[in-house]
Design an enzyme around this catalytic site. Structure first.
Site, PDB file in Angstrom:
ATOM      1  N   GLU A 285       0.816  -1.216   0.000  1.00 29.73           N
ATOM      2  CA  GLU A 285       0.000   0.000   0.000  1.00 29.73           C
ATOM      3  C   GLU A 285       0.844   1.258   0.000  1.00 29.73           C
ATOM      4  O   GLU A 285       0.431   2.299  -0.510  1.00 29.73           O
ATOM      5  CB  GLU A 285      -0.930   0.030   1.228  1.00 29.73           C
ATOM      6  N   HIS A 306       8.612 -26.931   0.372  1.00 31.37           N
ATOM      7  CA  HIS A 306       7.996 -28.121  -0.223  1.00 31.37           C
ATOM      8  C   HIS A 306       6.888 -27.742  -1.198  1.00 31.37           C
ATOM      9  O   HIS A 306       6.098 -28.591  -1.597  1.00 31.37           O
ATOM     10  CB  HIS A 306       7.474 -29.033   0.889  1.00 31.37           C
ATOM     11  N   LYS A 423     -13.797   0.382  -3.795  1.00 29.07           N
ATOM     12  CA  LYS A 423     -14.842   0.819  -2.863  1.00 29.07           C
ATOM     13  C   LYS A 423     -15.882   1.673  -3.572  1.00 29.07           C
ATOM     14  O   LYS A 423     -17.082   1.465  -3.408  1.00 29.07           O
ATOM     15  CB  LYS A 423     -14.227   1.641  -1.727  1.00 29.07           C
TER      16      LYS A 423
HETATM   17  O1  PA5 Z   1      -3.567   1.200   5.658  1.00 38.93           O
HETATM   18  C1  PA5 Z   1      -4.682   1.627   5.467  1.00 38.93           C
HETATM   19  O2  PA5 Z   1      -4.952   2.834   5.561  1.00 38.93           O
HETATM   20  C2  PA5 Z   1      -5.838   0.701   5.139  1.00 38.93           C
HETATM   21  O3  PA5 Z   1      -5.430  -0.612   4.960  1.00 38.93           O
HETATM   22  C3  PA5 Z   1      -6.880   0.729   6.244  1.00 38.93           C
HETATM   23  O4  PA5 Z   1      -6.274   0.331   7.439  1.00 38.93           O
HETATM   24  C4  PA5 Z   1      -8.071  -0.169   5.939  1.00 38.93           C
HETATM   25  O5  PA5 Z   1      -8.635   0.165   4.709  1.00 38.93           O
HETATM   26  C5  PA5 Z   1      -9.121  -0.055   7.035  1.00 38.93           C
HETATM   27  O6  PA5 Z   1      -9.494   1.278   7.183  1.00 38.93           O
HETATM   28  P1  PA5 Z   1     -10.269   1.789   8.443  1.00 38.93           P
HETATM   29  O7  PA5 Z   1      -9.411   1.597   9.636  1.00 38.93           O
HETATM   30  O8  PA5 Z   1     -10.542   3.229   8.160  1.00 38.93           O
HETATM   31  O9  PA5 Z   1     -11.538   0.971   8.561  1.00 38.93           O
END
Ligand code: PA5
Length: 434
Positions: A285, A306, A423
């Site tokens: 990310e 394996h 999303k």
């Molecule tokens: O690293 C990030 O920002 C994302 O992976 C969020 O943690 C994830 O989308 C969950 O978001 P939230 O904590 O707002 O529900």
């Protein structure tokens, strides 16, 4: 401090090549410290171990203690991505795969997918247990945890009554905005705050991880202390003495100059399964933007030797490995010697050796096989043990590394615009009111 040793001997890079980036790294580091880099409003993770207030740690421990006293058997942790992976990673990292009595409270994770089967199975699983809920969402609007929370909350309220239920629901979210915050305030749930300047995947050392850790019985003060020492050690702008930054440069060189598209993080400990997942999210990310970045992949050895072993050894040369080994396992056991006529499995030649020693020999043998024969570059990271301090250190090590690594790629490591695309498509189809 719990040492993290890094070794580039088998990486096809030499230290001189890595250190030729000293000025560049110093420049990035210094700008980052002055909040002059892109995404600098999300640099709060750097100072977390220094800024976490002891009172807040005491509050988490006190609530955990009360839940134990009340006989709560299971904590349902609801969250996804950065609000899930670090929690799971930390618990397994310290306690191991099957902790038994050492774990003070069972944890189940929900809201980390939209699998209806998994959700129904987990609802059924806790139906007859005494459970509490920790719902974690920074934005407070993420669909997966929101759906799970609605269902588990209803189950808890039906079991113990709406009034009692509120004493067993804990919301970890933003200080000032989001649906979850509004809901928690209206219902009077106890709240924990995720600081504004800490992004999801950097949040494991906030209450996102620390509260569930306290509930299962981890020593959160030791974890924060470990992170603090590591943060001091890895916040030097001197590439020559900063292994976290050396790692960042090494992976950058293997990607941009040697043209490897994949980095595989490997561990020889089952307990690290979710740490590998946490690391994948951190790097994927943070770096996967503008058509750039290494694909972070992972494997557990010797298990995956394996399965993936064959392709790593002899398949297309697309990856390099970063291998984590542990000096001191949580437990170890000797191979017993049997009487000669009982040595039917022919293992007496190993008698007296411990399983951890054999695991280390497997590591050495694999390192030779992969790097010398298979020509797969290897970076080796050795950590001390299974402790909370080591977990805190390793988190800081990789967070520091990903920041520098992302800036070397000239991207903003602290946003995740790509995550929004699925999303918004989904919400459009679901006709979510704007
Ligand atoms: O690293 C990030 O920002 C994302 O992976 C969020 O943690 C994830 O989308 C969950 O978001 P939230 O904590 O707002 O529900």
């Amino acid at each position: 401090m719990k040492e993290i040793n890094i070794n580039f001997d088998r990486s096809e890079l030499n230290l001189k090549e890595i250190l030729s980036y000293s000025d560049k790294v110093k420049n990035i580091h210094d700008k980052m410290e002055k909040f002059e880099t892109e995404g600098s409003s999300f640099l709060g993770w750097k100072d977390l171990p220094n800024n976490i207030n002891n009172k807040e740690l005491d509050r988490m421990e006190a609530i955990a203690k009360k839940l134990h006293k009340d006989g709560v058997e299971t904590l349902v942790v609801i969250g996804i991505g950065g609000s899930y992976l670090g929690v799971r990673a930390g618990i397994d990292f310290v306690l191991g795969e099957l902790p038994g009595d050492e774990q003070k409270m069972e944890i189940i994770f929900v809201g980390e997918s939209l699998s209806s089967t998994a959700l129904v199975q987990k609802l059924r699983y806790v139906e007859n247990k005494k459970f509490a809920i920790n719902v974690i969402s920074k934005s407070g609007t993420t669909l997966e945890p929101a759906i799970a929370f609605r269902l588990f909350k209803k189950m808890l309220e039906d079991k113990v009554g709406v009034n009692n239920a509120k004493d067993y629901i804990f919301a970890t979210t933003d200080a000032s905005k989001g649906v979850l915050l509004d809901l928690a305030m209206q219902k009077g749930y106890e709240r924990f705050i995720i600081p504004d300047d800490v992004g999801g995947r950097f949040s494991v050392l906030t209450p996102v991880g620390l509260f569930p850790f306290a509930c299962v019985g981890l020593n959160i003060k030791k974890m924060v202390a470990g992170a603090k020492l590591a943060n001091d050690a890895y916040s030097s702008n001197n590439l020559g003495t900063n292994p976290a930054y050396q790692y960042a440069v090494a992976r950058y060189l293997l990607h941009s100059q040697r043209k490897y598209p994949v980095e595989m993080l490997v561990s020889y400990e089952n307990a690290h399964k979710y740490f590998l997942e946490w690391w994948k999210q951190l790097f994927a990310e943070s770096e996967g933007k503008n058509g750039k970045a290494l694909l972070p992949h992972s494997a557990l050895f010797t298990t995956d030797l394996h399965s993936l072993g064959q392709i790593i050894q002899e398949g297309s040369k697309v990856l390099f490995e970063t291998v984590i080994t542990v000096k001191k396992p949580k437990y170890d056991i000797k191979i017993i010697e049997l009487a000669q006529d009982e040595d039917l499995d022919k293992l007496n030649y190993l008698a007296g050796k411990t399983v951890h020693e054999i695991n280390n020999i497997a590591f050495e043998a694999t390192l030779d096989a992969h790097s010398l024969v298979g020509r797969v570059p290897n970076i080796h990271i050795q950590i001390e043990d299974y402790s909370e301090e080591t977990f805190g250190s390793l988190v800081m090590f990789f967070e520091r590394a990903v920041a520098i690594s992302g800036y070397l790629l000239e991207i903003n490591p602290f946003n995740q615009p790509g995550v929004e695309v699925y999303k918004s498509n989904m919400f459009k189809t679901l006709k979510k009111p704007m």
